[in-house]
Design a protein around this motif. Structure first.
Motif, mmCIF file in Angstrom:
data_model
loop_
_atom_site.group_PDB
_atom_site.id
_atom_site.type_symbol
_atom_site.label_atom_id
_atom_site.label_comp_id
_atom_site.label_asym_id
_atom_site.label_seq_id
_atom_site.Cartn_x
_atom_site.Cartn_y
_atom_site.Cartn_z
ATOM 1 N N GLN A 215 72.474 42.725 41.697
ATOM 2 C CA GLN A 215 72.543 42.578 40.255
ATOM 3 C C GLN A 215 71.444 42.354 39.560
ATOM 4 N N GLU A 219 69.973 45.197 36.376
ATOM 5 C CA GLU A 219 69.453 44.634 35.237
ATOM 6 C C GLU A 219 68.052 45.130 35.224
ATOM 7 N N ARG A 222 68.469 48.885 34.391
ATOM 8 C CA ARG A 222 68.787 49.070 32.985
ATOM 9 C C ARG A 222 67.912 48.860 31.799
ATOM 10 N N ARG A 231 66.134 46.911 22.476
ATOM 11 C CA ARG A 231 66.791 46.019 23.489
ATOM 12 C C ARG A 231 67.368 44.784 22.583
ATOM 13 N N THR A 233 69.207 44.758 20.409
ATOM 14 C CA THR A 233 70.784 45.088 20.313
ATOM 15 C C THR A 233 71.589 45.559 21.388
ATOM 16 N N GLN A 235 73.633 45.915 24.737
ATOM 17 C CA GLN A 235 75.024 45.225 25.094
ATOM 18 C C GLN A 235 75.177 45.757 26.423
ATOM 19 N N PRO A 236 75.521 45.004 27.268
ATOM 20 C CA PRO A 236 75.373 43.499 27.156
ATOM 21 C C PRO A 236 73.730 43.029 27.131
ATOM 22 N N ARG A 237 73.643 41.897 26.776
ATOM 23 C CA ARG A 237 72.090 41.697 26.213
ATOM 24 C C ARG A 237 71.410 41.490 27.675
ATOM 25 N N LEU A 238 70.070 42.018 27.524
ATOM 26 C CA LEU A 238 68.976 41.871 28.861
ATOM 27 C C LEU A 238 68.768 40.536 29.093
ATOM 28 N N ASN A 243 63.663 41.832 30.661
ATOM 29 C CA ASN A 243 62.983 42.308 29.415
ATOM 30 C C ASN A 243 61.499 42.485 29.374
#
Length: 945
Positions: A215, A219, A222, A231, A233, A235-238, A243
């Motif tokens: 997981q 992330e 992604r 970033r 906006t 979805q799903p939020r990072l 980030n």
């Protein structure tokens, strides 16, 4: 053990608590020494060390574990030890568990390091496992260490995720590995902000048990596919920790971000891999190693796939790099000339249609960037952005993972070159995001249109891919300015012969797979050759690349240089392939004669290859690189290089039905076609005579190549038609005849059935049995300096070998000469690594000057001296006598005398080398064939012949 396994073993050893008593044995085990040998050393039986705490392995290493602070003194004691000299140790090594020192005794090279760091020097120690050290590995072992870590991770993940091991998901697994390689490199080179960002993030936010590692990685991946502006906006939020990673794109992180499940061990392997210094990764080495990780069959040879830079430069330098360097030297500091050269380089395309993980492309790119950097330096433009586009380095690769690694290796090479020549700041500023264009195609090179993959002029982008690392076919057209540019085709196509047999222990599944692969290769060659020749079935697979390169060159200015097995320049492949190439106006511009294309395998096994450079605009200067002895290279400028890689005219030697030089006729031995019932062992023959009252005249010595070379006593039944009735009266013989008859009549061939009418005789009879016999081996090891030939008394029957019957003895002197060996090696070719003899191609074409009676008498004496020299060593076999390491001096002198007598007949002196021998032979052959053509009367037209 291979290099990767050794690195892994000594890395594990360095992590264990130091045990002075056990260290020498654990160390030796790490380099592949068998437990039985180590047990004998432990017991002291084979340990001849005379140094306290020492262990001595003969012809290998003298090791000593010593008291703290005494490493230097102990190493000195090992160096001066009489036992070290007597045992011919190659290395000495001393350690106290805190410091380690070692020395290679031949070179005097040493290493000194903290004990935990000695795995970083494993390249220095690889010769202990019989692996010849390659400079790049010795100087920078990161590539093998990284391969080792990734291999452990790969295997562990496949065990935990068997669904990812299936064919339909293997591409996802390989894509995941490519992402990891990029992340490891990026975190150590400041591409990611923060030192070790990727590995530290995984360590901090994943559970030690590995349960959520997939997981966390998902992330991170992604995040690197989302632009920074988008970033907020997303979805799903990072997560905030994801980030911090930059936007990479380029297709590397697009698509699915699914990650395989991790175990505790898999997470550990991931962290260990990340803790290496990936800044030092060498893309031209690493790529070829890592490709084996993703191949179940190749994984056993991990670390052996590295192709050395010097070998690659043997292709690239004479192909075009030497010319660029010459232009650079000629330009001096002339700004206009330097600018023109830089513009020329910007338009050069390098195309490898069998690119694997991109070795040739990466080396070509790095070498061109080095030349460009010197141009910029001379022009005072050191920080200029490179004008050499990465997309000018095109490739085709059949398998998807090596194709992915090739792109990644080129991207890493570009960044490293930017850092080296322009500085870290400029390199980082322009590196991200990655470009999404495709320039390495995944597909079958013999079925693709090379012109569409590497077009002769600049074109617009046909398709901009969403995924840089998953190229579909026919999406290779890239926007680049290339009008009037040159294309250089290079590479190392697959080495596969026309008739590949599965190993004896192959499973039915393996046999079926190999059969399908062979059928596929034949279909590939058919597409390339069927409109040109009907005899392409005997060509090696690599011939397809040569023909495709010739076709490509019809449409655009290009030159080609490929590494290939030497078989396409020998034997029956030459008259099939080379007339097709020469007919298209191509010539050999340069060539490297046979040498070993070595790797990191134990004992440094390597296939024998040649390099052939082709051009349809070749200059008058042809360069022939002669690898005459190990490590020595002679370069000759010659007027022409023929298909046999000889500096001679383009003469192609075809089989002949009779000797061109008017010599004695040679034929193949008699063929039993008997189901084994006319042949027998010496013991069976003795039993037949003593116990079954078979008349001795019906039993003869039977000699094939195997029997002749190895001194094996074999017998056969030999009955003339006039004696058949007498022989049939013996029940034992009659039973044998009946078995022969039954075997022949069960055949599907009418001709074989007919042979059943004469079951007492061989199927093909080429001698009466009353002649003197001169036998010539059908095959012979390439290690021998002379071809096996001998004379046997009347009565011997030749089977699987060639023979003269009642021929003059001076014929043996010709066969046993160095001259004849080099002719046969060149003209007849080889079977695997053995010389393969042919009477029609080797003997009948062999050019011999007109021999006087005195010449014949001298050669007869030479042949007799060779036979007498052998007799001194009876019962030594031909195999024993002609082992190059143990060949008796008197026999070698007899052969050298024979060579001297024969070569003086040719040119009045000894030849300097084999190249000169072949030059003379080809020159003589050319004259003889021309004379034969003139002497052949032409039929008159319109009249009966």
């Amino acid at each position: 053990m291979n290099a990767v396994e050794i690195e892994s073993a000594i890395s594990d050893l360095a992590l264990e608590p130091f045990d002075a008593a056990e260290f020498p044995f654990t160390f030796l085990a790490a380099f592949g020494n068998k437990e039985t040998a180590l047990k004998r050393l432990r017991a002291g039986n084979n340990n001849a060390s005379d140094v306290p705490g020492g262990v001595l392995l003969r012809s290998n290493i003298h090791i000593a574990a010593c008291e703290p602070g005494t490493v230097g003194d102990t190493l000195k004691a090992l160096r001066v030890s009489p036992a070290t000299t007597k045992a011919k140790a190659k290395f000495i090594l001393a350690t106290d568990g805190q410091t380690l020192e070692a020395e290679e005794l031949i070179t005097g090279e040493t290493i000194t390091c903290d004990y935990p760091d000695f795995p970083n020097h494993f390249g220095f120690l690889l010769p202990l496992a019989g692996i010849s050290t390659i400079k790049e590995i010795k100087d920078n072992p990161i590539d093998v260490r990284a391969t080792s870590r990734l291999n452990k991770l790969y295997v562990e993940l496949l065990n935990e995720n068997p669904d990812w091991a299936r064919a339909e998901r293997r591409a996802d697994m390989n894509h995941f590995m490519a992402r990891l390689v990029f992340c490891f490199f990026a975190e150590d080179t400041d591409i990611f902000n923060g030192d070790g960002l990727f590995t530290k993030t995984v360590e901090q936010f994943s559970e030690r048990a590995g349960s959520n590692t997939d997981q966390v990685l998902s992330e991170i991946f992604r995040a690197m596919n989302i632009k920074l502006a988008e970033r907020a906006t997303a979805q799903p939020r990072l997560p905030s920790w994801a980030n911090t990673f930059p936007y990479v794109n380029g297709g590397l992180f697009s698509g699915s971000t699914e990650v395989p499940r991790f175990t505790r061990m898999a997470r550990t392997y991931l962290v260990h891999a990340g803790n290496l210094n990936w800044k030092k990764i060498n893309p031209d080495i690493f790529g070829s190693m890592i490709q084996a990780v993703a191949d179940d069959e190749e994984r056993g040879a991990l670390g052996m796939h590295y192709t050395s830079v010097p070998n690659i430069l043997k292709v690239l330098n004479p192909l075009f790099l030497d010319d660029l360097r010459a232009q650079l030297e000629a330009a001096g500091d002339n700004r206009a000339k330097l600018l023109n050269l830089r513009k020329r380089m910007a338009h050069i395309r390098v195309f490898d249609p069998a690119c694997g993980s991109g070795n040739f492309l990466v080396i070509a790119y790095k070498q061109m960037r080095e030349i460009e950097a010197e141009i910029n330096h001379r022009r005072g433009e050191a920080h200029n952005k490179s004008e050499i586009p990465l997309t000018n380095f095109r490739g085709i690769e059949l398998r998807d993972f090596p194709a992915e690694i090739a792109r990644l290796a080129l991207i890493i090479a570009e960044f490293q070159c930017d850092v080296l020549y322009r500085g870290q700041q400029d390199a980082l500023a322009e590196f991200l995001p990655l470009d999404a264009q495709n320039w390495i195609v995944c597909g079958n090179a013999l079925r693709l249109d090379w012109l569409s993959i590497c077009p002769p002029t600049g074109t617009g982008v046909k398709v901009v891919a969403d995924d840089l690392f998953g190229t579909p076919l026919n999406q290779a057209e890239i926007d680049f300015e290339n009008e009037g540019g040159e294309t250089y085709i290079c590479g190392n196509p697959p080495y596969v012969g026309s008739n590949v047999k599965p190993p004896k222990d192959a499973s039915n599944e393996q046999k079926e797979r190999l059969k399908k692969e062979a059928e596929s290769r034949k279909a590939d060659l058919k597409l390339v050759f069927e409109k040109r020749t009907s005899t392409f079935g005997t060509l090696d697979y690599v011939a397809g690349w040569f023909m495709k390169a010739v076709d490509y060159g019809k449409q655009t200015k290009t030159a080609t240089a490929l590494v290939t097995t030497n078989s396409i320049c020998q034997g029956q492949q030459v008259p099939i392939l080379w007339p097709l190439i020469l007919a298209e106006g191509y010539e050999i511009a340069f060539a490297h004669t046979s040498f070993k294309w070595k790797n990191l395998a134990s004992k440094n096994a390597g296939v024998t290859v040649v390099i052939i450079g082709l051009s349809n605009q070749a200059s008058k200067r042809r360069r022939l690189f002669l690898a005459e002895k190990e490590g020595t290279l002679t370069v000759k400028d010659v007027e022409n290089i023929n298909p046999y890689l000889i500096p001679a005219k383009n003469v192609i030697v075809a089989p002949r039905s009779s000797p061109i030089s008017g010599l004695a006729e040679m034929s193949f031995g008699s063929m039993p076609n008997d189901g084994g019932h006319l042949l027998m062992s010496f013991d069976d023959a003795t039993s037949a005579i003593k116990q079954h009252e078979v008349q001795p005249k019906f039993i003869r010595p039977a000699l094939g190549t195997k029997e002749f070379i190895n001194g094996i006593e074999r017998r056969c039944i030999w009955v003339r038609q006039a004696d058949y009735e007498d022989a049939s009266a013996n029940i034992w013989l009659q039973t044998r005849f009946e078995s022969v008859q039954e075997k022949r009549q069960s055949s599907d061939r009418a001709a074989t059935k007919k042979l059943g009418d004469a079951p007492y005789r061989f199927g093909e009879v080429r001698q009466t049995g009353a002649e003197d016999v001169m036998i010539v081996a059908k095959t012979s090891s390439e290690q021998r300096d002379y071809l096996p030939v001998s004379i046997f008394p009347r009565g011997a029957i030749v089977t699987e070998a060639f023979a003269f019957y009642d021929a003059p003895r001076w014929c043996m002197a010709l066969i046993a000469s160095r001259l004849h060996l080099v002719w046969v090696a060149t003209i007849c070719g080889k079977m695997k690594t053995d010389y393969r003899y042919s009477n029609t191609l080797g003997w009948n074409t062999f050019p011999v000057p007109l021999l006087t009676e005195q010449n014949k008498a001298d050669l007869t004496r030479c042949a007799e001296d060779i036979l007498l020299a052998r007799e001194v060593h009876f019962p030594a076999t031909i195999a024993d006598l002609y082992d190059p390491e143990t060949m008796p001096d008197n026999l070698r002198h007899a052969h050298e005398r024979n060579d001297e007598v024969l070569e003086r007949i040719y040119i009045g002196r000894r030849f300097k080398n084999d190249t000169e021998r072949l030059e003379k032979l080809f020159d003589l052959y050319t004259k003889m064939t021309a004379d034969t053509a003139k002497a052949t009367p032409k039929k008159q037209r319109g009249k009966m012949a």
